[in-house]
Design an enzyme around this catalytic site. Structure first.
Site, PDB file in Angstrom:
ATOM      1  N   LYS A 103       0.729   4.287  -3.063  1.00 40.80           N
ATOM      2  CA  LYS A 103       0.507   5.892  -2.927  1.00 40.80           C
ATOM      3  C   LYS A 103       1.743   6.436  -3.291  1.00 40.80           C
ATOM      4  CE  LYS A 103      -3.604   4.254  -2.233  1.00 40.80           C
ATOM      5  NZ  LYS A 103      -4.512   4.983  -2.654  1.00 40.80           N
ATOM      6  N   TYR A 124       0.908  -0.961  -0.218  1.00 41.85           N
ATOM      7  CA  TYR A 124      -0.333  -0.259  -0.013  1.00 41.85           C
ATOM      8  C   TYR A 124       1.296   1.355   0.112  1.00 41.85           C
ATOM      9  CZ  TYR A 124      -3.693   2.954   1.113  1.00 41.85           C
ATOM     10  OH  TYR A 124      -4.667   3.627   1.442  1.00 41.85           O
TER      11      TYR A 124
END
Length: 281
Positions: free
Chosen positions: A174, A170
């Site tokens: 991002k 994640y």
């Protein structure tokens, strides 16, 4: 039907908040992978007086995203695009997160670069997790920014044996959103359009509630308590930031990330939380 089209990818809390904030007087094209979610969101927004059309989209499929972009262009002048769709660490394994949160964003940026109107703008919802991602080399960030979308998941440092932890995936995804948006902003700029990302902190959405109920819930609450605002964010907080970046007051802002986290990143970087590592939003 309105001559101007607002495309929102992701029919969750942030997507609905953006539709409510910006949808009046426009055709809102709302897209999501869940047909039932779309139907419910469409009915809600129509009951509130908005003009809404929907389309199922799989952001990991180039053909599906291309079809969405073509539908948007056929509906009118595509001058606002907001990408809110994504998976969090409690929702999926590492490789699925990379596929949706990294590849999916790259495909959307590529396809909508071909239909965004002059004077238009786009916003990608990234995360404060991108500011806490494990350090990447300049070469890796360059690869994340410029590798053709269909080759992104083939990068050696993203291989299944290298990225196994969902939280790590994640954070990488991002961070990739940040650098990918910066690079793509030059392409969008050739059409006279702007492109930025927003990095939310801990937001009170269904996804955020799942994170709070997960193994990092206690740490997340500690981060919020230590932040300058001392509260969770709301979808309306993010919608307000989106409205600013899409509007005329941000006409000189492109290719950058706006951190909307209530001060969590500042609290961590100031040393207030010691050596704690911030989790995903």
């Amino acid at each position: 039907m309105s001559a101007k089209v607002l495309v929102i990818i992701g029919a969750g809390g942030m997507g609905l908040a953006v539709a409510r904030r910006l949808g009046a007087g426009r055709t809102v094209l709302l897209a999501d992978i869940g047909e039932d979610v779309l139907k419910a969101a469409e009915q809600t927004l129509r009951d509130e007086g908005l003009t809404v059309t929907t389309q199922v989209v799989d952001v990991t499929s180039a053909a599906s995203v291309q079809h969405l972009a073509q539908t948007a262009q056929a509906a009118g002048e595509v001058d606002q695009v907001v990408h809110t769709a994504g998976l969090s660490p409690v929702q999926a394994p590492a490789q699925a997160i990379l596929k949706v949160d990294l590849l999916g964003v790259a495909l959307v940026l590529d396809e909508f670069a071909t239909v965004i109107a002059a004077g238009g703008a786009g916003v990608v919802i990234a995360s404060m997790a991108g500011h806490f991602a494990a350090a990447l080399t300049p070469e890796q960030e360059h690869a994340l920014a410029l590798t053709p979308a269909d080759q992104l998941l083939q990068l050696p440092f993203l291989s299944p044996d290298k990225v196994t932890d969902p939280a790590a995936a994640y954070g990488i995804a991002k961070r990739a959103n940040h650098v990918r948006v910066a690079a793509a902003s030059t392409v969008w700029g050739e059409r006279g359009a702007r492109l930025n990302s927003i990095s939310p902190g801990v937001i009170s959405t269904p996804m955020g509630q799942q994170e709070l109920a997960g193994q990092d819930g206690q740490l997340i609450r500690a981060l919020v308590d230590a932040s300058a605002t001392g509260r969770f964010g709301t979808p309306s907080d993010i919608a307000a930031a989106v409205a600013f970046l899409l509007g005329p007051d941000a006409s000189f802002i492109t290719g950058t990330d706006l951190l909307v986290d209530g001060g969590v990143v500042a609290a961590v970087r100031s040393g207030r939380l010691g050596a704690l590592t911030a989790p995903a939003e």
